[in-house]
Scaffold this active site. Structure first.
Site, short mmCIF file in Angstrom:
data_model
loop_
_atom_site.label_atom_id
_atom_site.label_comp_id
_atom_site.label_asym_id
_atom_site.label_seq_id
_atom_site.Cartn_x
_atom_site.Cartn_y
_atom_site.Cartn_z
N GLY A 111 0.77 -1.24 0.00
CA GLY A 111 0.00 0.00 0.00
C GLY A 111 0.80 1.28 0.00
N ASN B 11 1.56 -9.14 -0.30
CA ASN B 11 2.55 -8.42 0.50
C ASN B 11 1.88 -7.22 1.18
OD1 ASN B 11 4.98 -5.95 -0.23
ND2 ASN B 11 5.21 -7.47 1.37
N SER C 17 21.67 -0.66 -0.17
CA SER C 17 22.33 -0.62 -1.48
C SER C 17 21.40 -1.11 -2.59
CB SER C 17 23.61 -1.48 -1.47
OG SER C 17 23.30 -2.86 -1.39
N ARG D 207 9.50 4.86 -8.85
CA ARG D 207 8.46 5.00 -7.82
C ARG D 207 8.00 6.47 -7.73
NH1 ARG D 207 7.20 0.93 -3.92
NH2 ARG D 207 5.39 1.68 -2.78
N HIS E 35 10.76 -5.33 4.61
CA HIS E 35 9.33 -5.51 4.38
C HIS E 35 9.00 -6.02 2.98
CE1 HIS E 35 5.15 -4.98 5.36
NE2 HIS E 35 4.94 -4.03 4.47
N TRP E 36 10.01 -6.28 2.17
CA TRP E 36 9.78 -6.57 0.74
C TRP E 36 10.51 -7.84 0.35
CZ3 TRP E 36 10.88 -2.69 -3.82
CH2 TRP E 36 9.72 -2.56 -4.59
#
Length: 286
Positions: free
Chosen positions: A42, A111, A180, A190, A265-266
């Site tokens: 989100g 996710n 990195s 993004r 988180h990814w």
């Protein structure tokens, strides 16, 4: 086989579900076989392709039809202000998309916000749910060990309210363990998505004001989810606390947990190769 790219796999469908009337959903669609629907997170500027372009190829090569939708109010899908908790509305969007594509049943990969959507889908449409793979899903209420919201969620809302390249950098620095990996290409891509859709950002804030994050909590219903589930987490996740993974496997009848070290988180992006191996084995043999 045609090379997989965002443009060669792009399409739109129109759905009609509660809160999403005559609503256009954008998706990327590739491969043949059992359907695997991957639901993105989100954060501002998120979308199906940008979240999962490191995963779609191996899944297609393994014999799956892979579908990457843009959630309502994200990327190329229509704008919306939601009056109900987002995980539930997003689950309805997945159901409507499956109807439009003629898909009876699908495996779900989710996710963060997409994980909340996957949990809601498994609750609302169990007969249409295959296996479920979750990566740091939202929608699980309080934490035993961390004050909520966590650092990353605070930065996410700051970016929605005050979009800037500097705030995006701050959020991504918390997003991933290995900074990195935050390439200029990732950052600029993004940022371009954020600038392209200012209405989506405003609507996300309006939706959150109408329905707070606390309303997303489906913890009391986890025992109803019978689907075989693989829960994955980054040990160093600063958006959604690791103890939520324990909550899932403690309360769901058929769930297992894998924790990736040196991971934020990814997981599907930070540890793409390991994630692809783990999840493809789960789909084939889990």
């Amino acid at each position: 086989m045609t090379e997989l790219s965002e443009s060669t796999t792009s399409k739109f469908v129109t759905i009609n579900e509660k809160g999403l009337s005559n609503f256009r959903i954008h998706l990327n669609d590739a491969g043949q076989g059992e359907a695997v629907i991957m639901l993105h997170g989100g954060g501002p500027g998120a979308g199906g392709w940008s979240n999962y372009y490191r995963n779609i190829g191996p899944f297609v090569a393994a014999g799956y039809r892979v579908i990457l939708p843009d959630a309502p109010g994200f990327n190329k899908s229509d704008a919306v202000v939601m009056d109900e908790q987002r995980g539930l509305v997003n689950a309805r969007a997945v159901k409507g998309m499956m109807d439009a594509l003629g898909i009876d049943k699908a495996h779900l990969v989710g996710n963060s916000m997409g994980g909340a959507g996957a949990l809601n889908f498994a609750l609302e449409y169990p007969e249409r749910t295959g296996k479920v793979i979750l990566m740091g899903p939202g929608g699980l209420g309080a934490s035993l060990f961390n004050p909520m919201p966590m650092e990353g969620i605070k930065l996410l809302f700051k970016l929605y309210a005050e979009p800037s390249l500097e705030t995006l950098k701050q959020m991504l620095n918390v997003f991933m363990f290995d900074q990195s990996l935050i390439t200029d290409e990732l950052l600029q891509g993004r940022w371009a998505n954020i600038q392209r859709n200012p209405e989506h950002l405003k609507n996300f804030i309006l939706s959150a004001q109408k329905v707070p994050l606390s309303a997303w909590d489906v913890s009391p219903r986890l025992g109803e989810i019978k689907a075989k589930t693989l829960v994955t987490w980054g040990r160093d996740d600063r958006f959604v606390p690791l103890d939520h993974g324990l909550k899932l496997v403690a309360n769901m009848p058929d769930a297992q947990l894998h924790v990736f070290p040196r991971c934020g988180h990814w997981a599907q992006w930070e540890h793409a190769d390991a994630f692809n191996r783990l999840t493809l084995d789960f789909l084939a043999n889990g």
